[in-house]
Design an enzyme around this catalytic site. Structure first.
Site, PDB file in Angstrom:
ATOM      1  N   ASP A  81       0.814  -1.242  -0.082  1.00 62.42           N
ATOM      2  CA  ASP A  81      -0.035  -0.033   0.012  1.00 62.42           C
ATOM      3  C   ASP A  81       0.879   1.140   0.011  1.00 62.42           C
ATOM      4  O   ASP A  81       1.781   1.277   1.017  1.00 62.42           O
ATOM      5  CB  ASP A  81      -0.871   0.076   1.318  1.00 62.42           C
ATOM      6  CG  ASP A  81      -2.256   1.006   1.278  1.00 62.42           C
ATOM      7  OD1 ASP A  81      -2.255   1.333   0.169  1.00 62.42           O
ATOM      8  OD2 ASP A  81      -2.588   1.528   2.250  1.00 62.42           O
ATOM      9  N   HIS A 179      -8.373   9.483   4.085  1.00 61.05           N
ATOM     10  CA  HIS A 179      -7.685   8.591   5.205  1.00 61.05           C
ATOM     11  C   HIS A 179      -7.726   8.974   6.705  1.00 61.05           C
ATOM     12  O   HIS A 179      -8.130   9.900   7.145  1.00 61.05           O
ATOM     13  CB  HIS A 179      -6.093   8.584   4.979  1.00 61.05           C
ATOM     14  CG  HIS A 179      -5.621   7.947   3.823  1.00 61.05           C
ATOM     15  ND1 HIS A 179      -5.117   8.743   2.679  1.00 61.05           N
ATOM     16  CD2 HIS A 179      -5.725   6.927   3.011  1.00 61.05           C
ATOM     17  CE1 HIS A 179      -4.683   7.992   1.744  1.00 61.05           C
ATOM     18  NE2 HIS A 179      -5.191   6.834   1.781  1.00 61.05           N
ATOM     19  N   GLY A 180      -8.018   7.869   7.416  1.00 63.85           N
ATOM     20  CA  GLY A 180      -7.982   7.917   8.693  1.00 63.85           C
ATOM     21  C   GLY A 180      -9.431   8.210   9.281  1.00 63.85           C
ATOM     22  O   GLY A 180     -10.410   7.652   8.832  1.00 63.85           O
ATOM     23  N   GLY A 208      -9.414   5.059   2.334  1.00 66.55           N
ATOM     24  CA  GLY A 208      -9.747   5.621   3.593  1.00 66.55           C
ATOM     25  C   GLY A 208     -11.394   5.274   3.622  1.00 66.55           C
ATOM     26  O   GLY A 208     -12.031   5.840   3.761  1.00 66.55           O
TER      27      GLY A 208
HETATM   28 CO    CO Z   1      -4.453   4.963   1.223  1.00 66.39          CO
END
Ligand code: CO
Ligand code: CO
Length: 289
Positions: A81, A179-180, A208
């Site tokens: 990734d 993301h996150g 994400g």
């Molecule tokens: Co990513």
């Protein structure tokens, strides 16, 4: 036995209209993800994030993940990734990853094209699937103005040109996903996603995936791989917290802390697999592999 190429998994997902769960795993959770997939009879992508692979020796991560995949009852791909350069992608291929992501999304467009094409040309010689990113999937913790958020989105026409110029197998798109954890309620631009899907012939990937609303609608519009990391990390941390709160601080065996944490993670993985429509899909993938 069932280590397979990501292209095979994504082709099956496209044909049968579901998304393959791509879980970010560490040495502590590789087997957890494989068990979750087996219990749901789902194909799965085990992902090593380049950031984590600087902590763990990439050769160890790859050897363990390949061994787990080979002994699994469900078709499993081993994926890098967010590879940041040509060199790390080649290192991953050498270690036996079955697919790599080259993330040139932070570079100017032509540089992204150039590095992606270089990885594709090399990886395809040895049958490795390649994912790239166009537009930029930011962090949910970033405070973005409307204009900035718009700027980061994948442009459908540019995506068509990018895929033609690079020959990439899968494309990570930015359509409001981040993301996150999200600081603000995210909004997926499903019309844009549909436009991209109509203009490119490669597989479409959503990064994400944690906390992102309307994932089933995104899958209905052609997304075949969804990356999930933050939801798993939260489950893991929650599991550890519960153990530490409830057990007196005495010396105790490592597994007593880790097993409740990975069990909590496994439940989230299984629920995610079901939401993506991937449960029960493993058997027919194997027929084609
Ligand atoms: Co990513
Ligand atoms: Co079929």
């Amino acid at each position: 036995m069932s280590l397979v190429s990501m292209n095979v998994l994504l082709a099956h997902a496209r044909e049968h209209r579901y998304a393959v769960p791509a879980f970010t795993v560490n040495l502590e959770s590789i087997e957890t993800a494989a068990r979750a997939a087996e219990e749901e009879d789902s194909p799965i992508i085990l992902m090593g994030w380049e950031g984590d692979l600087q902590r763990t020796d990439i050769r160890h991560w790859a050897a363990l993940t390949r061994a787990v995949a080979q002994s699994s009852r469900v078709p499993t791909a081993v994926h890098l990734d967010h590879g940041t350069c040509f060199r790390i992608c080649m290192e991953a291929i050498q270690c036996g990853f079955t697919s790599v992501m080259i993330d040139g999304s932070g570079k100017p467009y032509q540089e992204n094209v150039a590095v992606t094409r270089k990885v594709v040309e090399t990886a395809h010689v040895v049958g490795v699937t390649v994912e790239a990113e166009l537009g930029r999937v930011g962090q949910g913790s970033e405070k973005l103005t409307k204009a900035e958020a718009q700027q980061m989105m994948t442009d459908p026409d540019q995506a068509a040109e990018f895929v033609r110029a690079t020959g990439v197998d899968a494309l990570a798109v930015a359509v409001g996903n981040l993301h996150g954890l999200y600081k603000y309620e995210p909004k997926l631009d499903l019309e844009r996603l549909e436009e991209i899907r109509n203009k490119v012939d490669c597989f479409i990937v959503l990064h994400g995936g944690s906390g992102t609303p309307r994932r089933p609608e995104a899958i209905a519009r052609g997304v075949t791989k969804i990356n999930v990391a933050a939801d798993l990390q939260l489950a893991f941390l929650g599991g550890i917290r519960r153990v530490l709160e409830n057990v007196p601080a005495t010396p105790r065996y490592q597994a007593n802390v880790l097993v409740p944490a990975t069990d909590a993670m496994k439940e989230v993985m299984k629920a995610t697999i079901r939401e993506f429509g991937a449960c029960g899909q493993a058997a027919t993938v194997l027929l084609r592999a």
